[in-house]
Design a protein around this motif. Structure first.
Motif, short mmCIF file in Angstrom:
data_model
loop_
_atom_site.label_atom_id
_atom_site.label_comp_id
_atom_site.label_asym_id
_atom_site.label_seq_id
_atom_site.Cartn_x
_atom_site.Cartn_y
_atom_site.Cartn_z
N LEU A 34 -11.36 27.85 51.35
CA LEU A 34 -12.80 28.28 51.38
C LEU A 34 -13.36 27.70 49.98
O LEU A 34 -13.88 27.98 49.28
CB LEU A 34 -12.73 29.44 52.44
N HIS A 35 -12.34 28.91 48.97
CA HIS A 35 -12.17 29.63 47.26
C HIS A 35 -12.95 28.33 47.07
O HIS A 35 -13.30 27.42 45.94
CB HIS A 35 -11.22 30.53 47.46
N ASP A 178 -14.57 30.72 63.08
CA ASP A 178 -14.55 32.07 63.20
C ASP A 178 -14.64 32.10 64.83
O ASP A 178 -14.66 32.85 65.78
CB ASP A 178 -15.17 32.95 62.74
N ASP B 198 -10.24 35.01 52.61
CA ASP B 198 -10.69 35.11 51.35
C ASP B 198 -12.20 35.58 52.27
O ASP B 198 -13.16 36.25 51.26
CB ASP B 198 -11.44 33.40 51.87
N LEU B 199 -12.44 35.84 52.98
CA LEU B 199 -13.56 36.83 52.95
C LEU B 199 -12.86 38.36 53.85
O LEU B 199 -14.41 38.51 53.83
CB LEU B 199 -14.85 36.12 54.79
N ARG B 200 -12.25 38.38 54.64
CA ARG B 200 -11.64 39.82 55.63
C ARG B 200 -10.10 40.50 54.89
O ARG B 200 -9.81 39.99 54.27
CB ARG B 200 -11.63 39.27 56.35
N LYS B 219 -17.68 38.08 55.20
CA LYS B 219 -18.81 36.67 55.76
C LYS B 219 -20.04 36.88 56.13
O LYS B 219 -20.61 38.24 56.92
CB LYS B 219 -17.64 36.57 57.23
#
Lengths: 298, 447
Positions: A34-35, A178, B198-200, B219
């Motif tokens: 993602l980064h 998710d 990355d988000l958490r 997120k």
């Protein structure tokens, strides 16, 4: 500001390099990072900004400003709510005529639209604002453009990329990590699956690109063709034939797949642009942001 | 082509003035490691791309001889992570070790946490140098005796054996991260640790593997609006309620877990405004923070982005107190670095034991800054010119223009050879430096 002087040519190569990176990341071991892809999308956006700016500068050097203004004024008088196919087609053509090579940017920009109503408004305004000195924001009407827009059936959670049957029809499966929602899209055109389309508009939508392209080529110099090729490569709603892409790809169908799986993209990336001159490029960038959306979905 | 590896070292403040000239002993060169290394007393743990962890230990018999202190030998090797396949998402999970962290020692055994992209494991490393002998019911090879043949009883005794180091997985912390784990950090309370993707960011208890608490979640509701990701996170060295995380936009957020269960709102935001004259295509990439470390006294933080190292005071949020340009000569090369993906390299940084010297990692070179005197020197580490105990000479890189004798031109740098990871011994001036395939250990010359 980004140094544009010697970088215009680099912008083009940066765009193609970035696209390749995004494409390659899909098959990387360990999944999409993602980064890294977020950073690549920033480079893509920056390069596109520069490239579009350079092209606009070139265009305005070539065209008489008054001529542009006159024709654009005529267009604004047309009722955008009139969904009559002929008028729309004429409008399309007139628009293309008005903007000349710009049509490759603005016109196809309108074809892309965005998944969000705000972007629709921008699309419309961008179209009317094909002269950069004009405030295109005054006359938005998304209804016509919606027919050509990639207004996906609202799928709340996942990154849905509507696609159409096309000559390059491929199945792509998109999974939101998710929510674990899996969607399957077919690559190719984007208009036909548009939920706002009816048959008339779809047909029209399918036609107009063809018409558009003819008009474009009529106006195109060799540079313009390159412009249309390059910009079309970056847009979500693709032209029918990927062979028009003269980018340095060995496998253009892969690129078209890549392009078509993106929905409306990082709107956050668009928030920085307040420049009126870049209203059209906003549209260009709306689709640009779209590229990265699929990455984000992973 | 000149090897791209350069090492520069912090100087002077940590050493007596007699050692103004930088000299370093190359203590050992080992093969095939990508190092995420952490020092723990005499132990150095490294993790590689293949999921293995190798632990080095200083030679005990040479401990008393200062000039030989830096000899490190392999202490233990074990396979920490295996490649996995997530069938639900059709994704392969790499076994590459992303981070290793030691736990504070409580008994004779050592514990470390190692993580790949998705799973964190707690390993116990224990020594065994005795074995029992003289069982009544078992033969030496383990076969059971016929009870009828036993005529007398004896007490088994422990007899010495060759030292055996065993590594056993004690906990597996899995299925808590959707995105790739980039950091783990053990809390000062010795009970909890955090893991960041990355988000958490999740908070774990070392004893509990089936539950973790999510303490940071950036997120966005709509992924289209994603603009930044978490790149590193660390607990404060003394305050067990405080941690910091860095973002790809170059910001640092200090959070207090006492404020709320979900620390999405930061307590402090550390950000330096971007210099508009330096704007380029790659501004967002080079401003992304790749590593953040608290100083040992907890007053400062060090951050590393692609071209600079910044020292932040926890009490000042609007700008760093010190900024060091690490390899400014690369600024003109950003385009080619982007093409070959080197611009995405994530460099680490570390403090030395007394917080005076910050030691950032740099792609070709390892730069050390003496924060007292602001001097830095560049050294080069390569297999060609390195033998054990060799003294290195400092090198200089010139960005352009006239190249002086003995200087290295920036164009001749080989970007494939770079140093990404580093660790500094907590007490001594010994540094471990990892390249793609090699681990170098450098010690300040003492005599």
């Amino acid at each position: 500001m980004i140094h544009t002087m010697e970088c215009a040519a680099d912008a083009q190569s940066l765009i193609s390099i970035s696209l390749m990176k995004i494409h390659n990341s899909r098959t990387q071991r360990g999944g999409i990072k993602l980064h890294k892809n977020l950073l690549v999308s920033y480079v893509l956006r920056n390069a596109r900004q520069v490239y579009v700016k350079e092209k606009y500068a070139e265009i305005y050097r070539m065209q008489q400003y008054e001529e542009v203004m006159t024709v654009c004024n005529e267009i604004q008088e047309l009722n955008p709510l009139d969904l009559d196919a002929e008028d729309a087609g004429d409008e399309e053509q007139a628009r293309a005529a008005c903007c000349g090579e710009e049509a490759s940017l603005c016109g196809s920009a309108c074809h892309r639209g965005a998944a969000q109503p705000a972007a629709h408004a921008r699309t419309a305004s961008a179209l009317f604002g094909c002269s950069p000195l004009e405030d295109g924001g005054k006359e938005p009407d998304p209804s016509y453009y919606r027919s050509c827009c990639m207004e996906a059936a609202p799928v709340p959670h996942c990154d849905q990329f509507p696609a159409n049957g096309s000559t390059h029809c491929n199945i792509t499966t998109v999974l939101d990590l998710d929510t674990h929602v899996v969607t399957t899209v077919e690559n190719g055109y984007l208009h036909q699956d548009c939920c706002c389309c009816d048959a008339l508009q779809c047909g029209q939508g399918a036609q107009s690109p063809a018409k558009k392209r003819k008009v474009e080529f009529g106006f195109c110099t060799s540079d313009g063709e390159e412009v249309s090729d390059l910009t079309s490569a970056r847009k979500r709603a693709k032209r029918e034939d990927c062979s028009y892409f003269h980018l340095d790809y060995t496998d253009t169908s892969n690129i078209s797949n890549l392009i078509s799986i993106f929905g409306s993209g990082f709107t956050g990336l668009l928030s920085r642009q307040a420049d009126l001159e870049q209203i059209c490029s906003k549209q260009v960038l709306a689709s640009l942001g779209a590229w990265t959306r699929a990455i984000v979905a992973f | 082509m000149v090897p791209y590896l350069l090492i520069s070292s912090a100087i002077t403040a940590a050493f007596p003035p007699a050692y103004m000239v930088l000299t370093f002993h190359v203590a050992m060169v080992v093969g095939r490691f990508e190092v995420k290394s952490r020092f723990k007393r005499e132990l150095l743990a490294t993790g590689d791309k293949g999921g293995r962890v190798v632990i080095f230990q200083q030679e005990i018999e040479n401990k008393n001889l200062p000039q030989f202190r830096s000899e490190y030998n392999v202490y233990s090797t074990f396979q920490s992570h295996e490649p996995e396949f997530d069938y639900l998402k059709s994704l392969e999970i790499e076994e590459k070790i992303n981070k290793i962290r030691w736990l504070p020692q409580k008994n004779a055994a050592q514990f470390l946490l190692s993580t790949n992209d998705k799973t964190i494991k707690l390993w116990k490393i224990s020594e065994r140098d005795k074995r029992p002998e003289g069982y009544n019911l078992k033969e030496e090879d383990g076969r059971y005796k016929d009870p009828n043949t036993i005529t007398s009883l004896r007490v088994p005794v422990l007899i010495p054996m060759d030292l055996m180091v065993e590594a056993s997985p004690r906990r597996v912390f899995a299925n808590a991260h959707t995105y790739h784990i980039n950091s783990i950090s053990v809390n000062s309370d010795d009970e909890t640790y955090l893991s960041a993707d990355d988000l958490r960011i999740n908070l774990w208890h070392l004893e509990i593997t089936d539950r973790s608490f999510n303490i940071v979640d950036i997120k966005p509701a709509n992924m289209e609006e994603l603009t930044e990701v978490i790149t590193a996170a660390e607990f404060h060295p003394h305050q067990c309620n405080t941690f910091v995380y860095s973002s790809s936009k170059g910001t640092l957020r200090l959070c207090d877990m006492r404020a709320s269960a979900l620390c999405d709102k930061h307590s402090k935001l550390f950000e330096e405004p971007e210099d508009p004259s330096n704007r380029s295509f790659f501004s967002e990439i080079i401003s992304s923070i790749s590593d953040v470390k608290f100083s040992h006294n907890g007053r400062y933080m060090m951050t590393r982005d692609y071209l600079s190292v910044k020292i932040w005071d926890l009490n000042m949020e609007n700008r760093p107190v010190e900024t060091y340009q690490v390899h400014e000569y690369l600024r003109s090369k950003l385009c080619s670095l982007y093409e070959n993906d080197c611009i995405f390299d994530k460099f680490e940084c570390c403090w030395n034991g007394n917080d005076r010297i910050s030691y950032p990692r740099a792609p070709p070179k390892k730069t050390g800054f003496d924060r007292g005197q602001r001097r830095d020197v560049t050294l080069e580490a390569s297999r060609e010119n390195s033998k054990p105990m060799q003294v290195l000479k400092p090198r200089k890189v010139c960005a352009g223009g006239k190249r002086k004798k003995d200087e290295i031109s920036v164009d001749s740098l080989d970007f494939n050879k770079k140093i990404l990871h580093t660790a500094w011994h907590p007490q001594d001036n010994i540094i471990a430096v990892a390249t793609t395939n090699n681990l170098y250990i450098f010690q300040d010359k003492v005599n």
